[in-house]
Each structure stands twice: as structure tokens, then as C-alpha cells.
Design an enzyme around this catalytic site. Structure first.
Site, PDB file in Angstrom:
ATOM      1  N   GLN A  83       0.817  -1.210   0.000  1.00 54.12           N
ATOM      2  CA  GLN A  83       0.000   0.000   0.000  1.00 54.12           C
ATOM      3  C   GLN A  83       0.860   1.274   0.000  1.00 54.12           C
ATOM      4  O   GLN A  83       2.050   1.239   0.308  1.00 54.12           O
ATOM      5  CB  GLN A  83      -0.892   0.018   1.236  1.00 54.12           C
ATOM      6  CG  GLN A  83      -2.034  -0.991   1.226  1.00 54.12           C
ATOM      7  CD  GLN A  83      -2.916  -0.828   2.443  1.00 54.12           C
ATOM      8  OE1 GLN A  83      -2.897  -1.660   3.330  1.00 54.12           O
ATOM      9  NE2 GLN A  83      -3.693   0.256   2.486  1.00 54.12           N
ATOM     10  N   HIS A  84       0.205   2.381  -0.319  1.00 54.55           N
ATOM     11  CA  HIS A  84       0.691   3.752  -0.107  1.00 54.55           C
ATOM     12  C   HIS A  84       1.772   4.235  -1.074  1.00 54.55           C
ATOM     13  O   HIS A  84       2.003   5.441  -1.162  1.00 54.55           O
ATOM     14  CB  HIS A  84       1.246   3.939   1.316  1.00 54.55           C
ATOM     15  CG  HIS A  84       0.329   3.542   2.416  1.00 54.55           C
ATOM     16  ND1 HIS A  84      -0.948   4.055   2.552  1.00 54.55           N
ATOM     17  CD2 HIS A  84       0.504   2.685   3.464  1.00 54.55           C
ATOM     18  CE1 HIS A  84      -1.500   3.539   3.629  1.00 54.55           C
ATOM     19  NE2 HIS A  84      -0.657   2.706   4.195  1.00 54.55           N
ATOM     20  N   ASP A 246      -2.139  -4.992  -0.198  1.00 55.68           N
ATOM     21  CA  ASP A 246      -1.712  -6.285   0.351  1.00 55.68           C
ATOM     22  C   ASP A 246      -2.535  -6.725   1.563  1.00 55.68           C
ATOM     23  O   ASP A 246      -2.882  -7.903   1.690  1.00 55.68           O
ATOM     24  CB  ASP A 246      -0.218  -6.267   0.681  1.00 55.68           C
ATOM     25  CG  ASP A 246       0.208  -5.097   1.543  1.00 55.68           C
ATOM     26  OD1 ASP A 246      -0.633  -4.269   1.937  1.00 55.68           O
ATOM     27  OD2 ASP A 246       1.432  -4.994   1.810  1.00 55.68           O
TER      28      ASP A 246
END
Length: 481
Positions: A83-84, A246
Site C-alpha cells: 500500500q501507499h 496487500d
């Protein structure tokens, strides 16, 4: 990606592929679409570091697909990824600069500034369900605008790792073709799980101008077709599911249901629950994410998890299995030795500049076994704090991730968490969740296919509240910066 042996139409059962493009590696699983039975798998490493050329992810995906025997018999595929991560593209779809990953903490100051500018944590929690910290994409965009204004000005589109890989698989037909899903979008800091809409004002506040963002697909949305498969004779190509982050894929992979809490020990540590309603925590501890099924995924993350064990094993000159054996030789509490595992700063609590420390060192506990035990307990205490922050009384606690393969972690976790833990059968749970999403795309049903996930093993141990008490005392001495 050119390793494809096309399957003849109507030949054999439907098969799906799931990709886990994680921080450290790329894993690919191919499974039976109806039963979920594993057919084959492959993997390839990612480069280290907190900023990475996205092209390295593509190269790793190509190698992992080849290692898994290609996609010639695959009907649908989904990508799950870390992520991110900030992936910036120019008007032609070229990468502007190396992607900043979730564990790059250089944007900690930008996070503080953004929180203050909007009116404080409550304003952010109301707007997007989360209070941004250095991990969030929105903070990295502000850092880019302040420190690399030329690159910020060139940025015409912003996406996440799973978005970019899915877009590449579909042929990369202009930034307008970018797609994402609710789960991954909820970790950007400029998309609201409660409303289902982007907050373009927050994106502009961070980057300085409005950039194109991916279209948010629903749980069974289709992102296109894998053109490499089509050009290799696979008809119209492999169908591409929406993909996700994820943690969302992991929940799908282990069959988490409302009432469960999943604790994942990977590069980062996470504690998350499947919920029917969006969450909003102005303390900033709980991120109010969406999941991959249309529900929600309140989540608490720590920066330091499995790599704490890797670091401890390196210090002691042993293998991960050797570290586990050593840890089990020392008594609970390691005779007062405490390791605070802030080896890369920390996200929960929000201390991006903090460092790790050892407390209570005495002659009596100056052994390899005591240090190994302190490393395991310290990492688990951080995750126990994350579990507490969710504020739930879960029906089940599931322990997953690479760190959960350590026998010491499995046996010590119940004593630190103060409750039994269930450990699902070993597997690539993130990639499995992506594969299950791909199978869901094929069925078009209201709920994902009911694959058998096996019977988790239950671990129990006497609660050791004194271990967490010593850890709490040690962390009070850690400075935030």
C-alpha cells in the site's frame, strides 16, 4: 512478459493467477478457479530500499510469472501490492521519479503540516477516515512538491504500485486508463471510504495542482485484459480483476470474516478487522480503510515487524530458524531484557525519528538466547499495542505473514497478546487473496468463491502481562525524533 503457452479454447478447468508485489519480492500463484487448489507458483526478488524504480517491479513480475510456468492456461489475474507507494507519471505515462514506498519516512514533517493545515486530526478522520502519517501517499506528494518542485510540476497522474502494475499488464494505454480499487484507494489520504469519492481538494493541497487519479473499481470490476497474453495467442488476453492492497488481499486470502482480527507479520506489522461500517479515529492510531469485498478494514500498522527478527538473527549470526530455537531457550520476559524494535522509526506510535534500544541488560541476561527472546517479545509487544488500538474483542485472532512461520513467534504470541491465536496453514496469503479476487471476477457472484482455507492451528500460552508492562516502561523513554 513473453512466457505463454496458450491453452486451447474449452480445454481443462478454469484457472486464475494472483500476484503479491510486496516490499521485498513478487510472488505469483496459479490456482483452480473453482476449488482454489494450488497448481503452481513462482517468485522473484525486489531491490532493497525505500524508493524504487517501478520498472524493477515489472521486471520481477515478469520473472515470477516465468518461474510459475507462464499464464497460458490462466483465465483471470489480479494484482495485490504494498500500500501507499507514490508512483508519479507524466502526461505520456512515463515514470517521473523513483517511487517512494510506504516505509520511507522523509515525509513525516509534511504529514504534520498537512494535519495542521486542515484543522487537526479530527478534520482528516472525518474527511478520509484516517489521520495521515509519513506512510500515506498524500504526505509523500507534499514532500515532493516542497523538495522536488520540478518533478511535482511534471506529475500528471498519481497511482499506487498495484495500480501501475495492472495498468502495465493492460497495455498502459494512457494515464486515463489507470484503475484501482476501494481498498488501495483508501490508503492514499485523498479518497474517502465513507463516501466512495476522491477528495481532490486534499490532493491539490498536497501536490499543488490537480493530477489524474485512477478510476475506482468495485470488488468484481474488470481492469482490462493482459495484452501480452493476447499477443502470445491467448485469445483476447487474461482478464484483469481490480486488484487491491496487500492487507486487503490477505484478509481475502485467509477467509477473514466480520468479528475476526488478522495480525500480519511481514515487512510491516498490521492488525486489522473486517467490518460492516466505516471507521474514523481522530487519534490517528486506526486507519479507516476499505476492504476488497465492499466492506471496511480498520487497520493499525507498525513499521517494524519481520525484519526485526532478521536483524536480530544477523546480530547473533544465526539463521531465522536458529533465532527461533534460541528464543525458546530463554524464559518468558527474558529475565528483564527488553528490546524496543523501532529500527526504522515507527508508525504506531507515530515516532518516525525514533531508534531501537535495549533495556535491562545485566550479566545474568547477557546471552544470545535472552537477546533472541527479547527480539521476539519486543516485536510482538508492538503488535499487541496495535491489537489493543483496534478496541475490539475479536471472535478469532489469526496470525499470518512470513514472521508467523517462526515457531517462537507462534508460541510466544499468545502469552503477549493474552489470548489464543490461530495460525492458518502456511501459504502466500496475499497472492492467494488476489487469486480469489480473480476467480470472483469470473463468477460475478455477490460474494467471493468459497475456497477451502484449511484448518488453522491453535496456539495457547499463559498470559504474561509483565512482559508488556516492561515494554511499555521502556518505550516511554524513547524520544519521538
Amino acid at each position: 512478459m513473453d512466457t505463454y503457452v496458450p491453452r486451447k479454447a474449452g480445454e481443462g478447468v478454469a484457472r486464475v493467477a494472483g500476484v503479491d508485489s510486496s516490499t521485498q519480492s513478487c510472488k505469483v500463484v496459479v490456482r483452480d478457479a473453482e476449488t482454489g487448489a494450488l497448481v503452481r507458483e513462482g517468485r522473484a526478488p525486489h531491490p532493497p530500499g525505500t524508493e524504487v524504480d517501478p520498472g524493477r517491479w515489472w521486471a520481477a513480475l515478469s520473472r515470477a510469472v516465468e518461474d510459475a510456468g507462464g499464464l497460458g492456461d490462466v483465465d483471470a489475474l489480479a494484482v495485490a501490492a504494498q500500500q501507499h507507494g507514490m508512483v508519479c507519471l507524466d502526461e505520456r505515462g512515463e515514470v517521473v521519479r523513483d517511487a517512494l514506498l510506504w516505509n520511507d519516512t522523509r515525509s513525516a514533517g509534511a504529514a504534520r503540516d498537512l494535519v495542521a493545515e486542515l484543522g487537526g486530526p479530527r478534520a482528516w478522520a472525518t474527511a478520509v477516515g484516517s489521520v495521515p502519517v509519513a506512510s500515506f501517499t498524500v504526505t509523500k506528494l507534499r514532500w515532493l512538491a516542497e523538495h522536488e518542485p520540478g518533478d511535482a510540476a511534471r506529475t500528471a497522474a498519481v497511482c499506487l504500485p498495484h495500480d501501475w502494475l495492472t495498468w502495465r499488464l493492460a497495455g498502459a494505454h494512457g494515464v486515463e486508463a489507470l484503475t484501482t480499487d476501494r481498498g488501495d484507494a483508501s490508503g492514499t489520504g485523498y479518497w474517502s471510504p465513507a463516501t466512495g469519492f476522491y477528495r481532490f481538494d486534499l490532493l491539490e493541497r498536497a501536490l499543488g495542482h490537480r493530477a489524474h487519479v485512477p478510476h475506482v473499481l468495485g470488488p468484481t470490476g474488470e481492469a482490462g485484459r493482459a495484452e501480452a497474453a493476447a499477443s502470445a495467442g491467448r485469445g483476447e488476453g487474461v482478464r484483469l480483476a481490480a486488484g487491491t492492497g496487500d492487507n486487503m488481499a490477505a484478509a481475502l486470502g485467509v477467509g477473514a470474516r466480520p468479528g475476526d482480527v488478522v495480525i500480519s507479520i511481514g515487512t510491516s506489522g498490521t492488525a486489522f478487522a473486517v467490518a460492516d461500517r466505516p471507521s474514523s479515529d481522530e487519534s490517528g492510531a486506526v486507519a479507516g480503510f476499505a476492504d476488497a469485498t465492499g466492506r471496511f478494514l480498520p487497520l493499525v500498522a507498525t513499521l517494524n515487524a519481520a525484519r526485526v527478527l532478521d536483524a536480530a538473527a544477523g546480530v547473533l549470526g544465526v539463521t531465522p530458524a536458529g533465532l527461533s530455537d534460541l528464543a525458546l531457550q530463554a524464559p518468558p520476559g527474558a529475565d528483564g531484557l527488553v528490546l524496543v524494535p523501532y529500527l526504522e522509526g515507527e508508525r504506531t506510535p507515530n515516532r518516525p525519528g525514533a531508534t531501537g534500544s535495549v533495556h535491562g541488560l545485566r550479566l545474568a541476561n547477557s546471552t544470545s538466547a535472552h537477546f533472541a527472546r527479547a527480539a521476539v517479545e519486543g516485536m510482538l509487544c508492538g503488535l499487541a499495542d496495535a491489537l489493543d488500538a483496534l478496541g475490539l474483542d475479536p471472535a478469532r485472532v489469526l496470525l499470518i505473514g512470513g514472521g508467523a512461520r517462526s515457531e517462537a513467534v507462534r508460541r510466544v504470541a499468545p502469552s503477549v497478546f493474552g489470548r489464543p491465536v490461530l495460525v492458518p496453514e502456511p501459504g502466500e496469503h496475499v497472492a492467494d487473496g488476489a487469486a480469489r479476487q480473480a476467480a470472483w471476477l469470473l463468477t460475478g457472484s455477490a460474494e467471493p468463491p468459497a475456497w477451502a482455507t484449511g484448518s488453522p492451528r491453535t496456539y495457547e500460552a499463559e498470559p504474561r502481562p509483565e512482559v508488556r508492562a516492561r515494554y511499555a516502561e521502556a518505550t516511554r523513554g524513547c524520544v519521538p525524533e
